[in-house]
Design a protein around this motif. Structure first.
Motif, PDB file in Angstrom:
ATOM      1  N   SER A 196      -0.401   1.965  -6.651  1.00  0.00           N
ATOM      2  CA  SER A 196      -0.536   2.193  -5.219  1.00  0.00           C
ATOM      3  C   SER A 196      -1.092   1.011  -4.427  1.00  0.00           C
ATOM      4  O   SER A 196      -0.587   0.712  -3.353  1.00  0.00           O
ATOM      5  N   ASN A 197      -2.129   0.327  -4.906  1.00  0.00           N
ATOM      6  CA  ASN A 197      -2.736  -0.725  -4.104  1.00  0.00           C
ATOM      7  C   ASN A 197      -3.334  -1.798  -5.003  1.00  0.00           C
ATOM      8  O   ASN A 197      -4.407  -1.570  -5.556  1.00  0.00           O
ATOM      9  N   PRO A 198      -2.640  -2.912  -5.206  1.00  0.00           N
ATOM     10  CA  PRO A 198      -1.410  -3.274  -4.518  1.00  0.00           C
ATOM     11  C   PRO A 198      -0.220  -2.511  -5.105  1.00  0.00           C
ATOM     12  O   PRO A 198      -0.223  -2.125  -6.277  1.00  0.00           O
ATOM     13  N   PHE A 199       0.796  -2.306  -4.280  1.00  0.00           N
ATOM     14  CA  PHE A 199       2.001  -1.607  -4.676  1.00  0.00           C
ATOM     15  C   PHE A 199       2.818  -2.492  -5.613  1.00  0.00           C
ATOM     16  O   PHE A 199       3.091  -3.651  -5.309  1.00  0.00           O
ATOM     17  N   TYR A 200       3.140  -1.953  -6.767  1.00  0.00           N
ATOM     18  CA  TYR A 200       4.115  -2.600  -7.644  1.00  0.00           C
ATOM     19  C   TYR A 200       4.636  -1.566  -8.624  1.00  0.00           C
ATOM     20  O   TYR A 200       4.068  -0.489  -8.787  1.00  0.00           O
TER      21      TYR A 200
ATOM     22  N   LYS B 282       0.228  12.249 -11.338  1.00  0.00           N
ATOM     23  CA  LYS B 282      -0.618  11.408 -10.492  1.00  0.00           C
ATOM     24  C   LYS B 282      -1.872  11.016 -11.233  1.00  0.00           C
ATOM     25  O   LYS B 282      -2.532  11.847 -11.838  1.00  0.00           O
ATOM     26  N   GLN B 283      -2.184   9.719 -11.181  1.00  0.00           N
ATOM     27  CA  GLN B 283      -3.447   9.197 -11.669  1.00  0.00           C
ATOM     28  C   GLN B 283      -4.194   8.625 -10.472  1.00  0.00           C
ATOM     29  O   GLN B 283      -3.675   8.635  -9.363  1.00  0.00           O
ATOM     30  N   GLN B 284      -5.367   8.103 -10.690  1.00  0.00           N
ATOM     31  CA  GLN B 284      -6.175   7.600  -9.577  1.00  0.00           C
ATOM     32  C   GLN B 284      -5.504   6.420  -8.865  1.00  0.00           C
ATOM     33  O   GLN B 284      -5.458   6.383  -7.650  1.00  0.00           O
ATOM     34  N   GLU B 285      -4.981   5.456  -9.602  1.00  0.00           N
ATOM     35  CA  GLU B 285      -4.416   4.243  -9.003  1.00  0.00           C
ATOM     36  C   GLU B 285      -2.901   4.137  -9.125  1.00  0.00           C
ATOM     37  O   GLU B 285      -2.318   3.134  -8.717  1.00  0.00           O
ATOM     38  N   SER B 286      -2.259   5.173  -9.703  1.00  0.00           N
ATOM     39  CA  SER B 286      -0.817   5.078  -9.916  1.00  0.00           C
ATOM     40  C   SER B 286      -0.186   6.468 -10.002  1.00  0.00           C
ATOM     41  O   SER B 286      -0.875   7.474 -10.107  1.00  0.00           O
ATOM     42  N   ILE B 287       1.129   6.452  -9.971  1.00  0.00           N
ATOM     43  CA  ILE B 287       1.928   7.661 -10.155  1.00  0.00           C
ATOM     44  C   ILE B 287       2.944   7.335 -11.236  1.00  0.00           C
ATOM     45  O   ILE B 287       3.591   6.277 -11.204  1.00  0.00           O
ATOM     46  N   THR B 288       3.081   8.234 -12.197  1.00  0.00           N
ATOM     47  CA  THR B 288       4.025   8.025 -13.288  1.00  0.00           C
ATOM     48  C   THR B 288       5.179   9.010 -13.150  1.00  0.00           C
ATOM     49  O   THR B 288       4.966  10.205 -12.987  1.00  0.00           O
ATOM     50  N   LEU B 289       6.389   8.470 -13.198  1.00  0.00           N
ATOM     51  CA  LEU B 289       7.610   9.268 -13.232  1.00  0.00           C
ATOM     52  C   LEU B 289       8.195   9.098 -14.623  1.00  0.00           C
ATOM     53  O   LEU B 289       8.325   7.970 -15.105  1.00  0.00           O
ATOM     54  N   SER B 290       8.531  10.204 -15.259  1.00  0.00           N
ATOM     55  CA  SER B 290       9.071  10.071 -16.615  1.00  0.00           C
ATOM     56  C   SER B 290      10.228  11.032 -16.844  1.00  0.00           C
ATOM     57  O   SER B 290      10.282  12.118 -16.278  1.00  0.00           O
ATOM     58  N   HIS B 291      11.145  10.573 -17.679  1.00  0.00           N
ATOM     59  CA  HIS B 291      12.260  11.390 -18.137  1.00  0.00           C
ATOM     60  C   HIS B 291      12.755  10.773 -19.443  1.00  0.00           C
ATOM     61  O   HIS B 291      12.985   9.561 -19.515  1.00  0.00           O
ATOM     62  N   GLY B 292      12.911  11.618 -20.453  1.00  0.00           N
ATOM     63  CA  GLY B 292      13.379  11.116 -21.738  1.00  0.00           C
ATOM     64  C   GLY B 292      12.462  10.021 -22.256  1.00  0.00           C
ATOM     65  O   GLY B 292      11.259  10.189 -22.316  1.00  0.00           O
ATOM     66  N   ARG B 293      13.059   8.870 -22.559  1.00  0.00           N
ATOM     67  CA  ARG B 293      12.294   7.756 -23.135  1.00  0.00           C
ATOM     68  C   ARG B 293      11.893   6.716 -22.087  1.00  0.00           C
ATOM     69  O   ARG B 293      11.410   5.651 -22.433  1.00  0.00           O
ATOM     70  N   THR B 294      12.119   7.021 -20.801  1.00  0.00           N
ATOM     71  CA  THR B 294      11.837   6.059 -19.731  1.00  0.00           C
ATOM     72  C   THR B 294      10.644   6.502 -18.900  1.00  0.00           C
ATOM     73  O   THR B 294      10.534   7.673 -18.544  1.00  0.00           O
TER      74      THR B 294
ATOM     75  N   ASN C 194       0.820  -1.211   0.000  1.00  0.00           N
ATOM     76  CA  ASN C 194       0.000   0.000   0.000  1.00  0.00           C
ATOM     77  C   ASN C 194       0.852   1.259   0.000  1.00  0.00           C
ATOM     78  O   ASN C 194       1.404   1.642   1.026  1.00  0.00           O
ATOM     79  N   LEU C 195       0.951   1.907  -1.160  1.00  0.00           N
ATOM     80  CA  LEU C 195       1.655   3.177  -1.267  1.00  0.00           C
ATOM     81  C   LEU C 195       0.776   4.277  -0.687  1.00  0.00           C
ATOM     82  O   LEU C 195      -0.363   4.464  -1.108  1.00  0.00           O
ATOM     83  N   LYS C 196       1.294   4.991   0.307  1.00  0.00           N
ATOM     84  CA  LYS C 196       0.522   6.054   0.946  1.00  0.00           C
ATOM     85  C   LYS C 196       0.895   7.437   0.403  1.00  0.00           C
ATOM     86  O   LYS C 196       0.037   8.297   0.257  1.00  0.00           O
ATOM     87  N   LYS C 197       2.196   7.646   0.103  1.00  0.00           N
ATOM     88  CA  LYS C 197       2.645   8.986  -0.284  1.00  0.00           C
ATOM     89  C   LYS C 197       3.934   8.878  -1.081  1.00  0.00           C
ATOM     90  O   LYS C 197       4.743   7.995  -0.860  1.00  0.00           O
ATOM     91  N   ILE C 198       4.094   9.816  -2.019  1.00  0.00           N
ATOM     92  CA  ILE C 198       5.332   9.920  -2.784  1.00  0.00           C
ATOM     93  C   ILE C 198       5.739  11.382  -2.817  1.00  0.00           C
ATOM     94  O   ILE C 198       4.899  12.265  -2.999  1.00  0.00           O
ATOM     95  N   THR C 199       7.028  11.645  -2.601  1.00  0.00           N
ATOM     96  CA  THR C 199       7.540  13.013  -2.668  1.00  0.00           C
ATOM     97  C   THR C 199       8.850  13.008  -3.442  1.00  0.00           C
ATOM     98  O   THR C 199       9.561  11.998  -3.481  1.00  0.00           O
ATOM     99  N   ILE C 200       9.149  14.142  -4.044  1.00  0.00           N
ATOM    100  CA  ILE C 200      10.405  14.292  -4.780  1.00  0.00           C
ATOM    101  C   ILE C 200      11.225  15.361  -4.080  1.00  0.00           C
ATOM    102  O   ILE C 200      10.727  16.450  -3.773  1.00  0.00           O
TER     103      ILE C 200
END
Length: 133
Positions: free
Chosen positions: A111-115, A93-105, A16-22
């Protein structure tokens, strides 16, 4: 009960992902069951650290020659080690996930389940098994 099912029932999981910060040099993950940190070192090197504890162990590596963080063994490794500034990705941020992006990656953290899923150039390079991470 088969040995695999018995193992699964006793295995700890980060679910269960609760929070993400950069921050300046990393992405921090706060989970119900522990914490994590992601260092986006270069376009081809991304370091993940996860623990079931409330804090990550102190950085202490005599193997890594390039880091983006202070390490207790910096003085032991000496001139063999270099420090780089990590990449700070774009966060969406999306409803069920968080996307990190840079360049082509793209790293998608569900978040639930966390993967975690890692894509580059539209191909999936890594994907945890949902519910088994």
């Amino acid at each position: 009960m088969s040995s695999n099912k018995q193992y699964e029932s006793t295995m700890k999981k980060l679910n269960n992902l609760k929070k993400i910060t950069i921050s300046d040099n990393s992405i921090q993950l706060i989970l119900k069951e522990g914490i994590g940190r992601i260092y986006w070192m270069t376009d081809n090197i991304i370091r993940f650290r996860l623990t079931f504890e409330n804090a990550l162990a102190e950085e202490a590596s005599y193997v890594l020659t390039t880091t983006a963080w202070p390490d207790r063994l910096d003085n032991v490794v000496g001139n063999e080690r270099s420090r780089i500034s990590p990449i700070i990705p774009t966060l969406k941020k999306q409803q069920e996930s968080i996307t990190l992006s840079h360049g082509r990656t793209i790293i998608t953290i569900f978040s639930n389940p966390f993967y975690i899923q890692i894509e580059k150039d539209g191909s999936i390079y890594h994907r945890d098994l949902p519910g088994k991470a």
